[in-house]
Design an enzyme around this catalytic site. Structure first.
Site, PDB file in Angstrom:
ATOM      1  CB  THR A 156      46.750  29.623 -61.502  1.00 50.61           C
ATOM      2  OG1 THR A 156      46.967  30.671 -60.567  1.00 50.61           O
ATOM      3  CG2 THR A 156      47.465  29.937 -62.810  1.00 50.61           C
ATOM      4  CG  ASP A 157      45.204  25.031 -58.962  1.00 48.98           C
ATOM      5  OD1 ASP A 157      46.385  25.467 -58.930  1.00 48.98           O
ATOM      6  OD2 ASP A 157      44.929  23.864 -59.261  1.00 48.98           O
ATOM      7  CB  ALA A 158      45.874  27.086 -54.002  1.00 46.92           C
ATOM      8  CB  ALA A 159      48.979  23.941 -57.070  1.00 46.80           C
TER       9      ALA A 159
END
Length: 119
Positions: free
Chosen positions: A5-8
Protein backbone atom coordinates in the site's frame (compact mmCIF):
# COMPACT_ATOMS: atom_id res chain seq x y z
CA UNK A 1 -0.18 -6.16 3.46
CA UNK A 2 1.41 -2.90 4.51
CA UNK A 3 4.15 -3.28 1.89
CA UNK A 4 1.48 -3.39 -0.87
CA UNK A 5 0.00 0.00 0.00
CA UNK A 6 0.80 3.68 -0.21
CA UNK A 7 0.82 6.10 2.74
CA UNK A 8 -3.01 6.25 2.70
CA UNK A 9 -3.32 2.46 2.97
CA UNK A 10 -4.49 2.05 -0.64
CA UNK A 11 -3.16 -0.96 -2.59
CA UNK A 12 -0.83 0.19 -5.38
CA UNK A 13 -2.33 -0.69 -8.77
CA UNK A 14 0.66 -2.75 -10.03
CA UNK A 15 0.20 -5.13 -7.09
CA UNK A 16 -3.04 -6.44 -8.61
CA UNK A 17 -0.92 -7.89 -11.43
CA UNK A 18 1.40 -9.48 -8.86
CA UNK A 19 -1.55 -11.01 -7.02
CA UNK A 20 -2.77 -12.66 -10.24
CA UNK A 21 0.74 -13.92 -11.00
CA UNK A 22 0.84 -15.51 -7.55
CA UNK A 23 -2.61 -17.05 -8.06
CA UNK A 24 -1.45 -18.64 -11.34
CA UNK A 25 1.65 -20.00 -9.63
CA UNK A 26 -0.47 -21.42 -6.80
CA UNK A 27 -2.56 -23.38 -9.33
CA UNK A 28 0.62 -25.26 -10.31
CA UNK A 29 2.10 -25.48 -6.80
CA UNK A 30 -1.08 -27.15 -5.48
CA UNK A 31 -0.58 -29.87 -8.10
CA UNK A 32 3.08 -30.32 -7.12
CA UNK A 33 4.35 -28.67 -10.29
CA UNK A 34 5.80 -25.42 -11.50
CA UNK A 35 4.80 -23.56 -14.66
CA UNK A 36 8.53 -23.38 -15.43
CA UNK A 37 10.25 -26.54 -16.73
CA UNK A 38 13.87 -25.76 -15.87
CA UNK A 39 15.25 -28.92 -17.49
CA UNK A 40 13.82 -28.06 -20.91
CA UNK A 41 13.81 -24.25 -20.49
CA UNK A 42 10.04 -24.16 -21.11
CA UNK A 43 7.70 -21.69 -19.44
CA UNK A 44 5.01 -19.08 -19.95
CA UNK A 45 5.73 -15.47 -20.83
CA UNK A 46 3.19 -12.69 -20.69
CA UNK A 47 2.25 -11.30 -24.09
CA UNK A 48 -0.47 -8.89 -23.04
CA UNK A 49 -2.40 -7.75 -19.97
CA UNK A 50 -5.61 -5.75 -19.89
CA UNK A 51 -6.58 -4.45 -16.44
CA UNK A 52 -9.94 -3.02 -15.50
CA UNK A 53 -9.68 -1.32 -12.10
CA UNK A 54 -13.20 -1.03 -10.68
CA UNK A 55 -12.71 -0.39 -6.96
CA UNK A 56 -9.93 0.49 -4.54
CA UNK A 57 -8.43 -2.11 -2.22
CA UNK A 58 -7.13 -1.12 1.20
CA UNK A 59 -4.69 -2.35 3.80
CA UNK A 60 -6.19 -5.40 5.51
CA UNK A 61 -8.68 -6.28 2.76
CA UNK A 62 -8.98 -10.01 2.13
CA UNK A 63 -8.90 -10.54 -1.60
CA UNK A 64 -9.85 -13.63 -3.57
CA UNK A 65 -8.63 -14.29 -7.13
CA UNK A 66 -10.85 -16.35 -9.43
CA UNK A 67 -9.20 -17.64 -12.61
CA UNK A 68 -10.84 -18.99 -15.74
CA UNK A 69 -9.67 -19.95 -19.20
CA UNK A 70 -11.20 -17.73 -21.86
CA UNK A 71 -9.45 -19.17 -24.90
CA UNK A 72 -6.82 -21.74 -25.74
CA UNK A 73 -4.69 -21.67 -28.84
CA UNK A 74 -1.78 -23.85 -29.86
CA UNK A 75 0.96 -21.95 -28.03
CA UNK A 76 -1.03 -19.39 -26.06
CA UNK A 77 -3.84 -19.15 -23.58
CA UNK A 78 -6.02 -16.26 -22.47
CA UNK A 79 -6.91 -16.25 -18.79
CA UNK A 80 -9.34 -14.04 -16.94
CA UNK A 81 -8.51 -13.16 -13.37
CA UNK A 82 -11.20 -11.54 -11.23
CA UNK A 83 -10.08 -10.03 -7.94
CA UNK A 84 -12.86 -9.91 -5.39
CA UNK A 85 -13.35 -8.47 -1.93
CA UNK A 86 -16.33 -10.03 -0.13
CA UNK A 87 -17.72 -11.19 -3.52
CA UNK A 88 -17.46 -7.61 -4.89
CA UNK A 89 -15.44 -7.39 -8.10
CA UNK A 90 -12.71 -4.81 -7.63
CA UNK A 91 -10.38 -5.61 -10.54
CA UNK A 92 -10.52 -7.81 -13.63
CA UNK A 93 -7.55 -8.80 -15.77
CA UNK A 94 -7.26 -10.59 -19.09
CA UNK A 95 -3.80 -12.10 -19.53
CA UNK A 96 -2.39 -13.58 -22.71
CA UNK A 97 0.29 -16.14 -21.90
CA UNK A 98 2.55 -17.72 -24.52
CA UNK A 99 4.34 -20.99 -23.82
CA UNK A 100 7.97 -20.87 -24.95
CA UNK A 101 11.04 -23.06 -25.14
CA UNK A 102 14.31 -21.16 -25.34
CA UNK A 103 12.11 -18.06 -25.81
CA UNK A 104 10.41 -19.35 -28.97
CA UNK A 105 6.69 -20.17 -28.93
CA UNK A 106 5.83 -23.87 -28.79
CA UNK A 107 2.67 -25.93 -28.30
CA UNK A 108 1.40 -25.89 -24.73
CA UNK A 109 1.89 -29.43 -23.40
CA UNK A 110 -1.36 -31.16 -22.47
CA UNK A 111 -0.07 -31.76 -18.92
CA UNK A 112 0.27 -27.97 -18.44
CA UNK A 113 -3.12 -27.22 -19.91
CA UNK A 114 -4.78 -29.89 -17.74
CA UNK A 115 -3.40 -28.26 -14.59
CA UNK A 116 -4.92 -24.92 -15.60
CA UNK A 117 -8.16 -26.57 -16.65
CA UNK A 118 -8.56 -28.50 -13.37
CA UNK A 119 -7.63 -25.71 -10.99
Amino acid sequence: YYEDTDAAGIVYHANFIKYCERARSEIFFRQGFSSHDKENNEHFVIRNIICDFLQTAFLGDLLDIKTEILKRKNSSIILKHDILRDKELICSLEVVLVYVKNYKAITIPDRIFKILENK
